[in-house]
Design an enzyme around this catalytic site. Structure first.
Site, PDB file in Angstrom:
ATOM      1  N   SER A 134       0.862  -1.177   0.000  1.00  0.00           N
ATOM      2  CA  SER A 134       0.000   0.000   0.000  1.00  0.00           C
ATOM      3  C   SER A 134       0.902   1.232   0.000  1.00  0.00           C
ATOM      4  O   SER A 134       1.663   1.441   0.946  1.00  0.00           O
ATOM      5  CB  SER A 134      -0.880  -0.039   1.257  1.00  0.00           C
ATOM      6  OG  SER A 134      -1.511   1.194   1.478  1.00  0.00           O
ATOM      7  N   LYS A 160      -1.318  -1.058  -4.245  1.00  0.00           N
ATOM      8  CA  LYS A 160      -2.460  -0.210  -3.867  1.00  0.00           C
ATOM      9  C   LYS A 160      -1.971   1.217  -3.738  1.00  0.00           C
ATOM     10  O   LYS A 160      -0.956   1.475  -3.078  1.00  0.00           O
ATOM     11  CB  LYS A 160      -3.042  -0.720  -2.545  1.00  0.00           C
ATOM     12  CG  LYS A 160      -3.987   0.238  -1.822  1.00  0.00           C
ATOM     13  CD  LYS A 160      -4.711  -0.460  -0.677  1.00  0.00           C
ATOM     14  CE  LYS A 160      -4.664   0.341   0.611  1.00  0.00           C
ATOM     15  NZ  LYS A 160      -5.352  -0.360   1.728  1.00  0.00           N
ATOM     16  N   LYS A 162      -2.805   5.072  -2.519  1.00  0.00           N
ATOM     17  CA  LYS A 162      -3.688   5.934  -1.745  1.00  0.00           C
ATOM     18  C   LYS A 162      -4.082   7.105  -2.628  1.00  0.00           C
ATOM     19  O   LYS A 162      -3.229   7.660  -3.349  1.00  0.00           O
ATOM     20  CB  LYS A 162      -2.951   6.451  -0.499  1.00  0.00           C
ATOM     21  CG  LYS A 162      -2.667   5.371   0.520  1.00  0.00           C
ATOM     22  CD  LYS A 162      -3.951   4.916   1.212  1.00  0.00           C
ATOM     23  CE  LYS A 162      -3.636   3.997   2.383  1.00  0.00           C
ATOM     24  NZ  LYS A 162      -4.871   3.559   3.072  1.00  0.00           N
ATOM     25  N   ASP A 187      -7.196   3.337  -2.676  1.00  0.00           N
ATOM     26  CA  ASP A 187      -7.841   3.478  -1.366  1.00  0.00           C
ATOM     27  C   ASP A 187      -7.982   4.960  -1.042  1.00  0.00           C
ATOM     28  O   ASP A 187      -6.992   5.680  -0.959  1.00  0.00           O
ATOM     29  CB  ASP A 187      -6.976   2.784  -0.298  1.00  0.00           C
ATOM     30  CG  ASP A 187      -7.633   2.763   1.083  1.00  0.00           C
ATOM     31  OD1 ASP A 187      -8.755   3.289   1.223  1.00  0.00           O
ATOM     32  OD2 ASP A 187      -7.004   2.220   2.022  1.00  0.00           O
ATOM     33  N   GLU A 212     -11.314   1.245  -2.771  1.00  0.00           N
ATOM     34  CA  GLU A 212     -11.527   1.045  -1.333  1.00  0.00           C
ATOM     35  C   GLU A 212     -12.025   2.325  -0.662  1.00  0.00           C
ATOM     36  O   GLU A 212     -11.439   3.395  -0.825  1.00  0.00           O
ATOM     37  CB  GLU A 212     -10.184   0.592  -0.711  1.00  0.00           C
ATOM     38  CG  GLU A 212     -10.262   0.217   0.750  1.00  0.00           C
ATOM     39  CD  GLU A 212      -8.910  -0.318   1.266  1.00  0.00           C
ATOM     40  OE1 GLU A 212      -8.037  -0.685   0.446  1.00  0.00           O
ATOM     41  OE2 GLU A 212      -8.736  -0.359   2.494  1.00  0.00           O
ATOM     42  N   ASP A 237     -13.627  -0.737   3.954  1.00  0.00           N
ATOM     43  CA  ASP A 237     -12.662  -0.893   5.046  1.00  0.00           C
ATOM     44  C   ASP A 237     -13.312  -0.242   6.278  1.00  0.00           C
ATOM     45  O   ASP A 237     -13.993  -0.924   7.070  1.00  0.00           O
ATOM     46  CB  ASP A 237     -11.338  -0.212   4.631  1.00  0.00           C
ATOM     47  CG  ASP A 237     -10.268  -0.167   5.717  1.00  0.00           C
ATOM     48  OD1 ASP A 237     -10.557  -0.534   6.867  1.00  0.00           O
ATOM     49  OD2 ASP A 237      -9.121   0.257   5.428  1.00  0.00           O
ATOM     50  N   LYS A 261      -9.861  -6.256   8.571  1.00  0.00           N
ATOM     51  CA  LYS A 261      -8.784  -5.962   9.526  1.00  0.00           C
ATOM     52  C   LYS A 261      -9.313  -6.410  10.872  1.00  0.00           C
ATOM     53  O   LYS A 261     -10.229  -5.774  11.411  1.00  0.00           O
ATOM     54  CB  LYS A 261      -8.510  -4.454   9.589  1.00  0.00           C
ATOM     55  CG  LYS A 261      -7.848  -3.854   8.367  1.00  0.00           C
ATOM     56  CD  LYS A 261      -7.675  -2.341   8.517  1.00  0.00           C
ATOM     57  CE  LYS A 261      -7.015  -1.757   7.285  1.00  0.00           C
ATOM     58  NZ  LYS A 261      -7.090  -0.270   7.252  1.00  0.00           N
ATOM     59  N   GLY A 289      -3.976  -3.738   6.433  1.00  0.00           N
ATOM     60  CA  GLY A 289      -2.936  -3.521   7.442  1.00  0.00           C
ATOM     61  C   GLY A 289      -3.033  -2.150   8.063  1.00  0.00           C
ATOM     62  O   GLY A 289      -3.708  -1.261   7.528  1.00  0.00           O
TER      63      GLY A 289
HETATM   64  O1  OSB Z   1      -6.732   2.241   4.939  1.00  0.00           O
HETATM   65  O2  OSB Z   1      -5.725   0.421   4.688  1.00  0.00           O
HETATM   66  C1  OSB Z   1      -5.757   1.547   5.180  1.00  0.00           C
HETATM   67  C2  OSB Z   1      -2.490   2.262   7.046  1.00  0.00           C
HETATM   68  C3  OSB Z   1      -2.956   3.018   8.099  1.00  0.00           C
HETATM   69  C4  OSB Z   1      -4.304   3.303   8.166  1.00  0.00           C
HETATM   70  C5  OSB Z   1      -5.180   2.844   7.177  1.00  0.00           C
HETATM   71  C6  OSB Z   1      -4.715   2.080   6.129  1.00  0.00           C
HETATM   72  C7  OSB Z   1      -3.335   1.813   6.042  1.00  0.00           C
HETATM   73  C8  OSB Z   1      -2.719   1.089   4.939  1.00  0.00           C
HETATM   74  C9  OSB Z   1      -1.371   0.447   5.221  1.00  0.00           C
HETATM   75  O3  OSB Z   1      -3.158   1.060   3.816  1.00  0.00           O
HETATM   76  C10 OSB Z   1      -1.318  -1.003   4.976  1.00  0.00           C
HETATM   77  C11 OSB Z   1      -0.083  -1.625   5.591  1.00  0.00           C
HETATM   78  O4  OSB Z   1      -0.086  -1.904   6.813  1.00  0.00           O
HETATM   79  O5  OSB Z   1       0.879  -1.827   4.855  1.00  0.00           O
HETATM   80 MG    MG Z   2      -8.116   1.188   3.729  1.00  0.00          MG
END
Ligand code: OSB
Ligand code: MG
Length: 368
Positions: A134, A160, A162, A187, A212, A237, A261, A289
């Protein structure tokens, strides 16, 4: 029997800043819990961060709920099973990330007592989990392509990105043009609203695996309106905090994929329940994560071994996150973009007490 619980607030430096639509993280705060009884210990991680950006929970709220309610409830009535532990929590509303931490520590404790890995206890099948990475928001599409390139070179086969308003179509278009064949998803962390409906439909041009959490966490209905017109699956999520949310989201077609999660839904048990529901309805799931340490990462790998986790999970190799982790062995990426699930009892990791001390900001001990 459980006789002692230690809780600490730790802060660790991320190797590089992680930017999402709700802010930038340079350091990561979390809570670590250690249970002890009959010479056996169990570890848990609370993923709540230093500010309420992802959800309302923070290290501060989680500390309060754990110290004042959850830990006393457990020590007053030491549970002999996960069900008994969850029964201790009944009557305490909300705060899923705080509960999940204590539940994780109890699974670790039970697994060590029974000589079973968490994967075995949860009924997981896979011993290698397909994973992706991500990538936080970057300052330009060119910089994003550089990051993508470096992760692809390391062997990750799913990326992924952001996104947020103003940092979306152009970036996705640039990455897709540079890498036509890769598995790609985005995401938004709840950054859009219904005024962006038509704008979001443009994402359909980029053959994304999923989009997402485009809208707010408490907005299932508008996600369903979007999914009606969007060909790309919506994945939720932040919106899914329980099996009931999952059932209702699927009932109204608010999403076609769920990011599980365990920390967000109150723990592994609830995560497994959502997995079971999705498996029965043929809805693919994957494990998200929260930049976990090795403790939370081990837990995520274990649940991701269940058969319904068919999409790549956001569980990257340990070296992506911290200069020094608090648990060993470190998780490494296999050449086929998978990570091995630990098979030692419980979470299957050893905690580095020296590193833990080094990162500790606050500590408290609770006795039966
Ligand atoms: O939205 O998935 C999310 C990290 C912190 C808060 C929200 C998210 C995330 C990630 C990181 O996308 C995923 C990872 O742990 O590598
Ligand atoms: Mg997310």
């Amino acid at each position: 029997m459980l006789s002692n619980i230690e809780m600490r607030h730790i802060r660790m430096d991320l190797k590089s800043p992680f930017r999402t639509s709700f802010g930038v993280e340079q350091k990561r705060d979390c809570l670590i819990i250690r249970l002890e009884g009959d010479g056996i210990e169990g570890w848990g991680e609370c993923v709540a961060g230093d500010r309420p950006g992802y959800s309302y929970e923070t290290t501060g709220t989680a500390w309060h709920i754990l110290a004042e309610f959850l830990i006393p409830a457990v020590l007053e009535n030491p549970p002999a099973s996960i069900d008994a532990l969850l029964a201790c929590f009944s009557g305490i509303k909300g705060h899923p990330q705080a509960r999940a931490c204590l539940e994780m520590a109890y699974w670790d404790f039970l697994g060590k007592r029974q000589g079973l890995s968490l994967r075995r206890m949860l009924g997981g099948l896979k011993d290698r989990i397909p994973v992706g990475v991500s990538i936080g928001i970057q300052d330009s599409p060119a910089l994003m392509i550089e990051r993508v390139e470096s992760y692809l070179r390391q062997g990750y086969t799913r990326i992924k990105l952001k996104i947020e308003p103003g940092n979306d179509l152009q970036v996705v278009e640039a990455v897709r043009a540079a890498y036509p064949g890769i598995a790609l998803q985005v995401d938004a962390n709840a950054a859009y609203n219904t005024a962006d409906h038509d704008h979001l439909l443009k994402l359909d041009a980029f053959e994304l695996e999923l989009v997402e959490q485009p809208y707010a966490e408490d907005d299932l209905i508008d996600h369903a309106e979007l999914q009606k017109d969007l060909q790309t699956p919506v994945c939720l999520d932040e919106s899914i905090l329980s099996r009931r949310h999952a059932r209702q989201a699927l009932q109204i077609d608010a999403c076609r994929v769920i990011n599980i999660k365990p920390a967000r839904v109150g723990g592994l048990s609830e995560g497994v329940a959502i997995h079971d529901l999705c498996l029965a309805k043929d809805i693919p799931v994957w494990c998200g994560g929260m930049l976990e340490t090795g403790i939370g990462r081990a837990s995520n790998l274990a649940i991701a071994s269940l058969p319904g986790f068919t999409l790549h999970s956001d569980i990257s190799a340990s070296e992506r996150y911290y200069q020094r982790d608090i648990a060993h062995p470190l998780f490494e990426l296999n050449p086929d973009s998978t990570i091995n699930v630990p098979d030692a009892p419980g979470l299957g990791v050893e905690v580095d007490r020296e590193a833990l001390e080094l990162f500790t900001l606050r500590y408290q001990d609770f006795k039966h």
